[in-house]
Design an enzyme around this catalytic site. Sequence first.
Site, PDB file in Angstrom:
ATOM      1  N   LYS A 184      34.067  29.025 -48.842  1.00 31.64           N
ATOM      2  CA  LYS A 184      34.167  27.659 -48.318  1.00 31.64           C
ATOM      3  C   LYS A 184      33.929  26.667 -49.439  1.00 31.64           C
ATOM      4  O   LYS A 184      32.815  26.559 -49.965  1.00 31.64           O
ATOM      5  CB  LYS A 184      33.139  27.429 -47.203  1.00 31.64           C
ATOM      6  CG  LYS A 184      33.220  26.012 -46.656  1.00 31.64           C
ATOM      7  CD  LYS A 184      31.963  25.606 -45.928  1.00 31.64           C
ATOM      8  CE  LYS A 184      31.926  24.140 -45.604  1.00 31.64           C
ATOM      9  NZ  LYS A 184      32.127  23.227 -46.737  1.00 31.64           N
ATOM     10  N   GLU A 233      21.102  29.466 -54.025  1.00 26.39           N
ATOM     11  CA  GLU A 233      20.964  28.783 -55.323  1.00 26.39           C
ATOM     12  C   GLU A 233      20.835  27.301 -55.016  1.00 26.39           C
ATOM     13  O   GLU A 233      21.806  26.672 -54.576  1.00 26.39           O
ATOM     14  CB  GLU A 233      22.212  29.018 -56.191  1.00 26.39           C
ATOM     15  CG  GLU A 233      22.336  30.422 -56.718  1.00 26.39           C
ATOM     16  CD  GLU A 233      21.295  30.756 -57.776  1.00 26.39           C
ATOM     17  OE1 GLU A 233      20.648  29.842 -58.308  1.00 26.39           O
ATOM     18  OE2 GLU A 233      21.127  31.950 -58.036  1.00 26.39           O
ATOM     19  N   CYS A 273      22.667  21.201 -61.155  1.00 24.45           N
ATOM     20  CA  CYS A 273      21.426  21.740 -60.583  1.00 24.45           C
ATOM     21  C   CYS A 273      20.380  21.952 -61.660  1.00 24.45           C
ATOM     22  O   CYS A 273      19.196  21.866 -61.387  1.00 24.45           O
ATOM     23  CB  CYS A 273      21.713  23.028 -59.851  1.00 24.45           C
ATOM     24  SG  CYS A 273      22.562  24.222 -60.871  1.00 24.45           S
ATOM     25  N   GLU A 298      14.802  15.465 -56.502  1.00 26.28           N
ATOM     26  CA  GLU A 298      16.039  15.766 -57.211  1.00 26.28           C
ATOM     27  C   GLU A 298      17.018  14.627 -56.920  1.00 26.28           C
ATOM     28  O   GLU A 298      17.368  14.383 -55.773  1.00 26.28           O
ATOM     29  CB  GLU A 298      16.659  17.079 -56.724  1.00 26.28           C
ATOM     30  CG  GLU A 298      17.912  17.394 -57.505  1.00 26.28           C
ATOM     31  CD  GLU A 298      18.719  18.567 -56.953  1.00 26.28           C
ATOM     32  OE1 GLU A 298      18.833  18.683 -55.722  1.00 26.28           O
ATOM     33  OE2 GLU A 298      19.229  19.327 -57.773  1.00 26.28           O
TER      34      GLU A 298
END
Length: 491
Positions: A175, A250, A284, A383
């Site tokens: 996806k 992750e 990331c 973040e």
Amino acid sequence: MSTHDFKLYIDGAFVEAGATFESTDPASGEAWARMPAADAADVDRAVRAAHRALNDSAWAELTATQRGKLLTRLGDLIATNAAELAALETRDTGKIIRETSAQIGYVAEYYRYFGGLADKLEGAHLPVDKADMEAYVRREPIGVVAAVVPWNSQLMLAAVKLGPALAAGCTVVLKASEDGPAPLLAMARLVHEAGFPPGVVNIITGFGEECGRTLTAHPLVARVAFTGGPSTARHVVRNTAENLAYTTLELGGKSPVLVFEDADLDSTANAVIAGIFAASGQSCVAGSRLLVQRSVRDRMLAILAEKARLIRIGNPQDRATEMGPLATGRQLAHIEATVAASIAAGARLVTGGRRPESHPTGNYYEPTILLCAGNEVPCAAEELFGPVLSVIAFDDEEEAVALANDTAFGLASGVFTASLTRAHRMIRRLHAGIVWVNTYRAVSPIVPFGGYGQSGLGREAGAESIRDYTRTKSVWIRTSDEPIADPFVMR
Ligand code: NAD
């Protein structure tokens, strides 16, 4: 490769979805392409196709070497079509063409690596403690894999899932994110051309709530490989309560970069700048917290501020551009609000902190540096996934380690020092899945990637990662020719 005709790729065919949506060019803010939005019925079709293909002889009876050759061929096709894939990723996500071209060229190596690994996956013969028995362990494909990726570095993030999954003999429904799905939908043509049997690889996109949830909760899915944000990850884990799929995650990070006074500050500054401003900070592993020894703090800040101001912001398709827009207006609004809250909480703005005057439209934001008193300031705690560097000073190693580890995340970290002994002390003490010493952002198909704590579960890349796409079967064989004794006759 045809590029502008985006369809779902299910069971070896390019098909329309239940609905469509418009994809926006982040540089202009204008809609540029119509994308298929897979609904629950489309997802179900894709998973059923993958499930049928799993046991179909066209795939199940290939040798591991033959599977490996298909992967290598896919890698070669990606290398040949890298320029077109890169242009699409740049168009749809705003990531600059320099970065997408370099990254996609390297993505081919991931498929070649896992292609080579396919026939090196071994079972085991066991020295079992019974004289008349042989025992061995087979490694078999775990089943249908649901691979879910975000929009940043999506070809790479897909490669670390498709590579080991297909090498192990699994089938996959991949996806793509609803933000910027163009390059992965385009890659379906290369999967097709490589010659994977129908249903082995299915590539779809759609919205998280319908498409993502239906896929990760589907009863025929045995394995979920997810990359994305921590809050979505919690939904995914809840979804897998339905199918009990083996899941790896992750997730994000707030990665610290430790700079000691003995480091070469100019060279370090280049790594720090690349660590936070590459991909406009939408990475990331972004080194978003700079922990710098107090004795060199002001010198380091001056060097960084000068370099940040020189970064050339512009059209991501232009090869001279060094920083492009953020992928979505949502991201931009979140960053603006967090920077404002951080300044209100006492952070000092060193440079940036606004949309560039030269680019009033599109999702542009200046490279931004904020000096913070500690980890509590919002920009140092959360973040941001944007071009914002939070700088915090420390006095000694103890304080540096305490600040570095004072986060729920633990994806990456960097240590800059001329001292070998200090580097080793830091390596031992940092709570992170990756430690880069006197470098930042190096990745390879050969080296495992993944985080501690809220940064995720499991590792991608590296030879071990293929095992996560297998399950073992223990086999017992009796070697005696003596008849089996009647268990109910006493001797
Ligand atoms: P996101 O979590 O919003 O979306 C990721 C994917 O999950 C998308 O495909 C989305 O459609 C899907 N999704 C959304 N809701 C879902 C649901 N309920 N069930 C199943 N799937 C669902 O992430 P994003 O904002 O697109 O990407 C940014 C995040 O990804 C950041 O936190 C970043 O750090 C992380 N990231 C991690 C890595 C890594 O390897 N550790 C790499 C890149 C990005």
